[in-house]
Design an enzyme around this catalytic site. Structure first.
Site, PDB file in Angstrom:
ATOM      1  N   ARG A 187       0.816  -1.217   0.000  1.00  0.00           N
ATOM      2  CA  ARG A 187       0.000   0.000   0.000  1.00  0.00           C
ATOM      3  C   ARG A 187       0.848   1.264   0.000  1.00  0.00           C
ATOM      4  O   ARG A 187       0.461   2.272  -0.581  1.00  0.00           O
ATOM      5  CB  ARG A 187      -0.921   0.024   1.216  1.00  0.00           C
ATOM      6  CG  ARG A 187      -2.040  -0.970   1.088  1.00  0.00           C
ATOM      7  CD  ARG A 187      -2.884  -0.983   2.318  1.00  0.00           C
ATOM      8  NE  ARG A 187      -4.083  -1.776   2.079  1.00  0.00           N
ATOM      9  CZ  ARG A 187      -5.067  -1.886   2.936  1.00  0.00           C
ATOM     10  NH1 ARG A 187      -5.011  -1.252   4.087  1.00  0.00           N
ATOM     11  NH2 ARG A 187      -6.116  -2.629   2.653  1.00  0.00           N
ATOM     12  N   LYS A 211     -18.778 -16.503   3.201  1.00  0.00           N
ATOM     13  CA  LYS A 211     -20.201 -16.334   3.507  1.00  0.00           C
ATOM     14  C   LYS A 211     -20.989 -15.651   2.394  1.00  0.00           C
ATOM     15  O   LYS A 211     -20.614 -14.567   1.941  1.00  0.00           O
ATOM     16  CB  LYS A 211     -20.346 -15.482   4.761  1.00  0.00           C
ATOM     17  CG  LYS A 211     -19.882 -16.177   6.025  1.00  0.00           C
ATOM     18  CD  LYS A 211     -20.106 -15.255   7.198  1.00  0.00           C
ATOM     19  CE  LYS A 211     -19.798 -15.937   8.526  1.00  0.00           C
ATOM     20  NZ  LYS A 211     -20.020 -15.013   9.631  1.00  0.00           N
ATOM     21  N   GLY A 244      -9.238  -8.611   0.011  1.00  0.00           N
ATOM     22  CA  GLY A 244      -7.977  -8.845   0.703  1.00  0.00           C
ATOM     23  C   GLY A 244      -7.471 -10.262   0.532  1.00  0.00           C
ATOM     24  O   GLY A 244      -6.303 -10.487   0.217  1.00  0.00           O
ATOM     25  N   GLY A 269     -13.455  -3.653   1.088  1.00  0.00           N
ATOM     26  CA  GLY A 269     -14.877  -3.376   1.307  1.00  0.00           C
ATOM     27  C   GLY A 269     -15.389  -2.206   0.469  1.00  0.00           C
ATOM     28  O   GLY A 269     -16.537  -2.206   0.022  1.00  0.00           O
TER      29      GLY A 269
HETATM   30  P1  ADP Z   1     -11.937 -11.543   0.173  1.00  0.00           P
HETATM   31  O1  ADP Z   1     -11.113 -11.037   1.325  1.00  0.00           O
HETATM   32  O2  ADP Z   1     -11.098 -11.841  -1.037  1.00  0.00           O
HETATM   33  O3  ADP Z   1     -13.110 -10.653  -0.115  1.00  0.00           O
HETATM   34  P2  ADP Z   1     -13.489 -13.276   1.890  1.00  0.00           P
HETATM   35  O4  ADP Z   1     -12.982 -12.535   3.072  1.00  0.00           O
HETATM   36  O5  ADP Z   1     -14.915 -13.146   1.544  1.00  0.00           O
HETATM   37  O6  ADP Z   1     -12.562 -12.956   0.610  1.00  0.00           O
HETATM   38  O7  ADP Z   1     -13.283 -14.848   2.130  1.00  0.00           O
HETATM   39  C1  ADP Z   1     -12.020 -15.394   2.281  1.00  0.00           C
HETATM   40  C2  ADP Z   1     -12.049 -16.616   3.148  1.00  0.00           C
HETATM   41  O8  ADP Z   1     -12.990 -17.564   2.753  1.00  0.00           O
HETATM   42  C3  ADP Z   1     -10.693 -17.275   3.072  1.00  0.00           C
HETATM   43  O9  ADP Z   1     -10.064 -17.128   4.311  1.00  0.00           O
HETATM   44  C4  ADP Z   1     -11.009 -18.743   2.762  1.00  0.00           C
HETATM   45  O10 ADP Z   1     -10.256 -19.625   3.531  1.00  0.00           O
HETATM   46  C5  ADP Z   1     -12.467 -18.831   3.128  1.00  0.00           C
HETATM   47  N1  ADP Z   1     -13.137 -19.940   2.467  1.00  0.00           N
HETATM   48  C6  ADP Z   1     -13.477 -20.086   1.189  1.00  0.00           C
HETATM   49  N2  ADP Z   1     -14.022 -21.308   0.993  1.00  0.00           N
HETATM   50  C7  ADP Z   1     -14.017 -21.952   2.167  1.00  0.00           C
HETATM   51  C8  ADP Z   1     -14.444 -23.242   2.624  1.00  0.00           C
HETATM   52  N3  ADP Z   1     -14.952 -24.111   1.799  1.00  0.00           N
HETATM   53  N4  ADP Z   1     -14.299 -23.529   3.923  1.00  0.00           N
HETATM   54  C9  ADP Z   1     -13.750 -22.646   4.754  1.00  0.00           C
HETATM   55  N5  ADP Z   1     -13.325 -21.437   4.399  1.00  0.00           N
HETATM   56  C10 ADP Z   1     -13.454 -21.085   3.121  1.00  0.00           C
HETATM   57 MG    MG Z   2     -11.490 -11.118   3.467  1.00  0.00          MG
END
Ligand code: ADP
Ligand code: MG
Length: 393
Positions: free
Chosen positions: A46, A198, A350, A373
């Site tokens: 960053r 989620k 992230g 976000g």
């Molecule tokens: P980003 O930061 O890219 O927006 P998120 O924060 O929404 O992504 O989600 C990332 C997390 O989701 C990761 O830590 C990953 O391990 C978890 N994840 C994805 N699929 C699964 C799964 N099947 N079981 C447990 N965790 C999962």
């Molecule tokens: Mg995340």
């Protein structure tokens, strides 16, 4: 208020609109909220990304006052001092960065960094008095902290009402222009890949892409509620009430079919650990004591093909628990396809960014958003206070 020329299609005021800043003090809001390890900067991405804006302003003769937050301190707290960051930036630039301990004590100088703005109670409340004090320190304001643009804080929004000239920095403008183009005039087909833990967290983003994308590929934890509401067994896979509600919502929308694609097979594990037993569930039917952990090999191939054939790809969220090596294959396949496609590729989030970096592919995408976000809220179609403040004549 000086009149500013609109240069970009988004209406965002940029450095081109700033006018003469020679010898003037420019307050630059940067996002130096970087991870620290034992008092040293652990990842300076960053900081490096802000340097082009700082250099452009220095070349125009401006004196800079940098403002950032770090962590979430509730008041002055030496643990969250910007000292290590000022030192790190000084090393990168090869010149001195003076750290000003507080608003009442800002020395003149070419390159000054204000101590953590969250030490001021008024920052997150967007207190007009704090915004006015910040504005009084500057002849002009440049915001290069897109990752904070979804928050109306004194240093991201309030200050704009207390300076004559305010514009977006280079990184901020690139983020907004890239996302605006993705939403408004993508090279088609537009393929979105959404993963993460989620579905409930990202329902707004899912719905937006169901409106504008040609194909939406779901993976990761957010896909399991879709199987659950369709009557499939998902065992102990990630799934909560908000996810079930989101899945029901999405499936009830007209036009979803044909655009929305779900995994056709899953890697399932008997434990959430590197030495778990693994198998492929195809068709999807997960035993009670097992849990889905990644997309399966057929899904990897199908999703990779859709990414290869896309005109534009947006990817957010790992499609499996990629942090654990045996569960990383699906996310690695997505990352590789995103790196190899001829499409315009935008990656936000992230953990998705961390995945790309871990596979060494971070430089193989058109745009890796620092927005987190803020980028997701922009995609949902929400008005970001930090963007709105810099938009218009
Ligand atoms: P980003 O930061 O890219 O927006 P998120 O924060 O929404 O992504 O989600 C990332 C997390 O989701 C990761 O830590 C990953 O391990 C978890 N994840 C994805 N699929 C699964 C799964 N099947 N079981 C447990 N965790 C999962
Ligand atoms: Mg995340």
């Amino acid at each position: 208020m000086a009149s500013l020329v609109r240069v970009s299609a988004t209406g965002l005021r940029t450095l081109d609109d700033l006018g003469d800043v020679a010898g003037q003090r420019v307050l630059v809001r940067v996002d130096f909220n970087v991870p620290l390890d034992d008092g040293a900067v652990a990842d300076d991405t960053r900081i490096r990304l802000a340097i082009p804006t700082l250099q452009a302003l220095r070349e125009r003769g401006a004196r800079l006052l940098l403002v950032s937050h770090l962590g979430r301190p509730k008041g002055p707290d030496p643990q969250w001092s910007l000292r290590p960051i000022a030192d790190h930036l000084a090393g990168l630039l090869g010149e001195e960065v003076v750290l000003a301990p507080g608003l009442g004590d800002v020395p003149a100088g070419e390159l000054v960094m204000l101590e953590n703005i969250r030490f001021e109670a008024g920052e997150t409340k967007n207190d007009p008095a704090l915004a006015a004090r910040l504005g009084a320190l500057a002849d002009a304001y440049v915001n290069d902290a897109f990752g904070s643009a979804h928050r109306a804080h004194a240093s991201t929004e309030g200050i704009v009402h207390h300076v004559e000239r305010s514009v977006a920095g280079l990184l901020f403008a690139r983020e907004v222009q890239t996302l605006a183009r993705l939403l408004d005039e993508p090279r088609r087909p537009l393929v979105a890949v959404l993963g993460g833990a989620k579905a409930g967290d990202k329902i707004g983003v899912i719905n937006r892409f169901l409106e504008i994308a040609d194909t939406l590929l779901l993976g990761g934890g957010m896909s399991y509620p879709f199987f659950a509401v369709s009557g499939r067994r998902i065992g102990r896979s990630l799934c909560d009430e908000a996810g079930l509600e989101a899945a029901r919502d999405v499936l009830a929308r007209p036009g979803t079919e044909g655009r929305l694609r779900l995994p056709v097979d899953l890697v399932v594990a008997d434990d959430f650990s590197a030495d778990a037993r693994l198998r492929v569930s195809d068709p999807i039917d997960v035993d009670d004591d097992w849990e889905a952990i990644d997309i399966g090999p057929r899904t990897r191939e199908l999703y990779a093909r859709a990414i290869r054939e896309a005109g534009t790809v947006f990817w957010n969220g790992p499609v499996g628990a990629f942090e654990i090596e045996p569960f990383a294959a699906g996310t690695h396949a997505i990352a590789r396809a995103v790196a190899e496609t001829e499409a315009i590729t935008v990656v936000g989030g992230g953990d998705s960014g961390a995945a790309l970096t871990r596979f060494g592919l971070q430089d193989r995408v058109t745009h890796l958003s620092t927005g987190g976000g803020a980028a997701l809220e922009f995609i949902e179609g929400r008005v970001l206070p930090g963007v709105a403040a810099l938009t218009g004549p």
